[in-house]
Structures are given as C-alpha cells and as structure tokens.
Design a protein around this motif. Structure first.
Motif: not given
Length: 488
Positions: A185-186, A188-189, A192, A202, A211, A215
């Motif tokens: 999840a981190h 993914l950020d 981003r 998403y 995930y 998030y």
C-alpha cells in the motif's frame, strides 16, 4: 522497541503525514524512468524502502508497467489483478496462459481513456525483471490438509511449508520483511506521487483489494476513485468467523450447482438432483474408497479435494461428469481432471500468509473448529477449513500485517462489485468489508469471482464510475452473463 510497536508508531505517523510526506519524498528522490519493454508497454523500476516501517533504511525496487492510452487520456488508472501475482504480466495477455479470455477486451476499453499502470508486489514480477524471489523448496499443495488422513500427514505438510518458507527467506534476505500488503500500500502511494497525481485512481481485483483496504486506512486523504472487485476480507480479526463465511458460502454453492445443473440439459446430472448425487457419493466413500479405472481407488480426501476444485462455476460441467462417472463405478476424474494442484516455488503464498494467517491455531484447536464448521455446513462447506488453513500450515509469522476491522472515514464514494456465485473470495466476506466503509456503494451481480472483464452490465457501471464518478443507483443488480456461457 519491538517490531510491532515500531510498525504501530509508523502507521500513526503515516496517517498524520500530509501530501508532502514519506511516500512523496521517496518518489521525488527516485522518479520513474520509462523504457519500451515490448507489447506496447513502457516499464520502469520504482525504488522504495525495503520496509516502510524503516523509511530511512535499505531500499529495493518494484517493477511497474504502463499501457499508454490510445485516446485522450484522463490520467493514470492503477490496476492490480490479484493473486498475489504479477499484474504487469497481465498487461501482456498474449504471453500469459493464465490470462482470462475477456481481459484483452477490457484492457482495450480501459486504455482508450486511461494510461493503465500496474505495479508488482514485493518478490513477484515478470521474468527478466530481476525482481523475482525464487524459492528453492516448493511449498505443500494447498489441498494437502484435505488429503491428510493422519496427524503425521499434517506434520509432513507443515514441514514442507516450513522448508519452503525458509528457502524463500534465504533468497529474499532483508527484503523478506517488506512482503506484506501494508508495505505494498505504501508502494502504491509512492507510485501515485511518482505519476504526479494528487489522488490515487485504482481498480483492484481479488488480492488487489487487500492492498486497497490498507491504502484506505493509511492514506484516506489521497483516495480518489477506487473499485473493488471480488474483495478478499482482511477485516476478520478472529480466524474461525472468517472460516465460517467460507463454509456457509460453499454449502450454499452446492445448492447453486444443483440448480444450475437442473436448468442445463447438457449437465451430466441433469436427470437427477445433483446435490443428492453428491451426498450419495460421500456416503459411499465413507464406507470404502471409490473404485477408479486402472485398479486405482479414491479415498475421502481425494474426493473432497477434487470437489473443492470442481465447485468453481467454470468447472461445474467437469464436476457433474466426475460425479456421474464415480456413481457409475469409475471415480478416476477426481484423480485426473479434478486432481489437486501441486505446491509452487513462488513467494505468492508466503505474502498471503503474512497478511492473513500470521497466527495459526494448533492441530488440537483446529479439530474443535472443524467440528463446529461441520455443524453449520455438513454436506460440503466444512472442508473449507482445511483448504484455507492448508495454504499456511507450517509457516511462521516473521513478517505480518494481521487482519483487523477497517478504520476508515472521510473517503470518497467507493464502488464494490460482489458476485452471488463468488466462492473464491466469498460474498459474505465481501459484504462484511463493504459494510465497514460508510461511502461504499455495492453493485451485486449474478456471476462469480473476477467478473469485471466478462459481464457487460458490470463493465458499463464500472466504466462510468472510473471515468466520471457516477455510481449505480442503490439496489442496482447486474444479471449473470458469464455463468450462462459455462459449458458452451
């Protein structure tokens, strides 16, 4: 300070960090450098901390791939197709034998409006990327505890999984501790921010929704439009209630299989009650192993293992045929066409166990759990306890992000699609997740797991939501489409 305390402190810090926080700083330091990588894709490596609980510590990189928009782009749409698996490879459908047949059409539609971007989880990637963690020892088959007949069989299953996990940890080295959905999840950020987006748009299928759940908790202020398809319930803190939802779903699935067969003249059990045919077969195998061709026999565990595989709606025709042949004296299909899969050498299962089963019941504790599952799902569903536990039996929780109730508020509307025939990520668990998100809108449909690509009604509503934010009206339901094609 122990690791759990450190992670809790980091989680609190992440929730308090504004847009210019840890993930954005990392992305600014390690920008994406896109390169052509075949099949119309552009690929890059995103450098991230090995463990976001130690953002200043060692770094690693994760593989990213992008299908550029063919029309005027509305911006990036980050996708994850589940597994845990290699989502970047799914953007190359011609090269991936596991790609659902409807996916190329869906990708074509999506990239007419978006740059479609996929990020691979830790340790999983395309061949040649250099990001794959390969384990020398294969894990045990996830069907192994269904096949187990003695405590020694259970111990052998545990030993095989423990050896697999040890070999994965040896290959991964320090990167092992980053193999959780919390870290993804981190990632993914960070992606981003590297894409230059203030909000994350998403779409997650199956494990991709795990995930997404992380998030939502970690970065609620950065949530844009998020679509959940076939949601895996990571919110059940206790193991047994989580299993009960699977058991109830599978018990009801036997009835749905019966009803489907009754409507289909081409079903091998069309002339009789398919559910009662299954009951007759299980009664026989409890008395003695079932005869099969070439002098073989099928014991109870082998019958149930094949049934767990065959209970997927896509395999209902083969399951019905296998039952018919077994009742007629040849149960060989349960050893061949519906034979259990063997264990693999990927870290995919390890990541799942880190997230979902960091603490396992003892053998003795599980006997009590199984007895209670038999009470609520006596015909078929009780076997799900062994199937789910078999994924992780013998693993230790060196890295973990344990299930817990969702702590989410003040996020934009989130769209959930839940299939009434979904026994993979059971629909009871999916509903449980959606109920914990005040802004969730649920779109029910009549198909099974991962139906976004194959149900045209579902696609229309998801497309409207992702492009304009328009949600389906409350109570909207999409009729079954994929199940109507099964067996044709």
């Amino acid at each position: 300070m122990d690791r759990r305390t450190l992670i809790a402190l980091c989680l609190a810090a992440c929730l308090a960090v504004p847009l210019g926080g840890i993930a954005l700083a990392s992305a600014q330091t390690h920008r994406l450098s896109w390169k052509d990588c075949g099949d119309g894709l552009r690929c890059a490596e995103l450098v991230v901390p090995v463990d976001w609980a130690d953002p200043g510590g060692p770094t690693t990189s994760v593989h990213v791939a992008k299908l550029p928009a063919t029309g005027r782009s509305l911006g990036p749409l980050v996708v994850n197709f589940g597994g845990p698996g290699v989502s970047t490879a799914m953007l190359r459908p011609r090269n991936d034998p596991d790609t659902p047949p409807e996916l190329p059409g869906l990708l074509k539609e999506l990239r007419s409006r978006f740059d479609v971007v996929a990020l691979d989880p830790r340790g999983l990637s395309e061949p040649g990327s250099g990001k794959i963690v390969s384990c020398e020892e294969p894990g045990a088959s996830i069907y192994g505890l269904i096949l187990a007949r003695t405590k020694q069989d259970w111990d052998a299953h545990a030993a095989k999984n423990a050896a697999h996990q040890a070999s994965c940890r040896k290959t991964a080295r320090s990167a092992w501790y980053g193999m959780t959905a919390w870290n993804v999840a981190h990632d993914l950020d960070a992606l981003r921010a590297a894409l230059g987006q203030e909000k994350l748009r998403y779409a997650g299928n199956s494990y991709g929704t795990v995930y997404a759940q992380a998030y939502l908790e970690l970065f609620p202020q950065r949530v844009g439009r998020m679509y959940f398809d076939g949601t895996a319930d990571h919110t059940q803190q206790e193991f047994e209630p989580w299993l009960r939802n699977y058991a109830r779903t599978q018990e009801r699935h036997l009835t749905r299989f019966r009803d489907w067969c009754a409507r289909r003249a081409d079903c091998a059990l069309h002339d009789r009650d398919a559910g009662k045919a299954w009951d007759e077969l299980t009664a026989r195998v409890r008395r003695a192993p079932l005869p099969a061709s070439s002098g073989r026999t099928v014991h109870e565990g082998q019958l149930y293992a094949g049934a767990v595989k065959g209970m997927s709606p896509a395999l209902w025709p083969q399951f019905a045929t296998a039952i018919r042949k077994a009742l007629d004296g040849d149960a060989a299909d349960f050893l061949t066409k519906l034979a259990p899969d063997q264990g693999g050498s990927s870290v995919s299962q390890d990541s799942l166990c880190n997230d979902f089963m960091p603490k396992l019941p003892t053998y003795e504790e599980f006997q009590g759990i199984e007895a209670r599952l038999r009470e609520i799902a006596p015909r078929f569903g009780w076997i799900e306890g062994r199937f789910e536990l078999g994924r992780c039996w013998g693993f230790s929780a060196d890295a973990s992000w344990a299930p817990h109730p969702l702590r989410v508020k003040d996020v934009p509307p989130i769209l959930f699609a839940i299939g009434e025939l979904d026994n993979n990520t059971n629909y009871l668990g999916q509903q449980h997740v959606a109920e914990q998100i005040p802004s969730a809108r649920v779109l029910w449909h009549g198909d099974g797991h991962a139906s976004w690509a194959g149900n045209s009604c579902l696609r229309r509503h998801v497309d409207a939501y992702l492009t304009t934010g328009q949600l389906p009206a409350p109570g909207t339901r999409c009729p079954a489409e994929r199940i109507q094609r099964v067996g044709k």
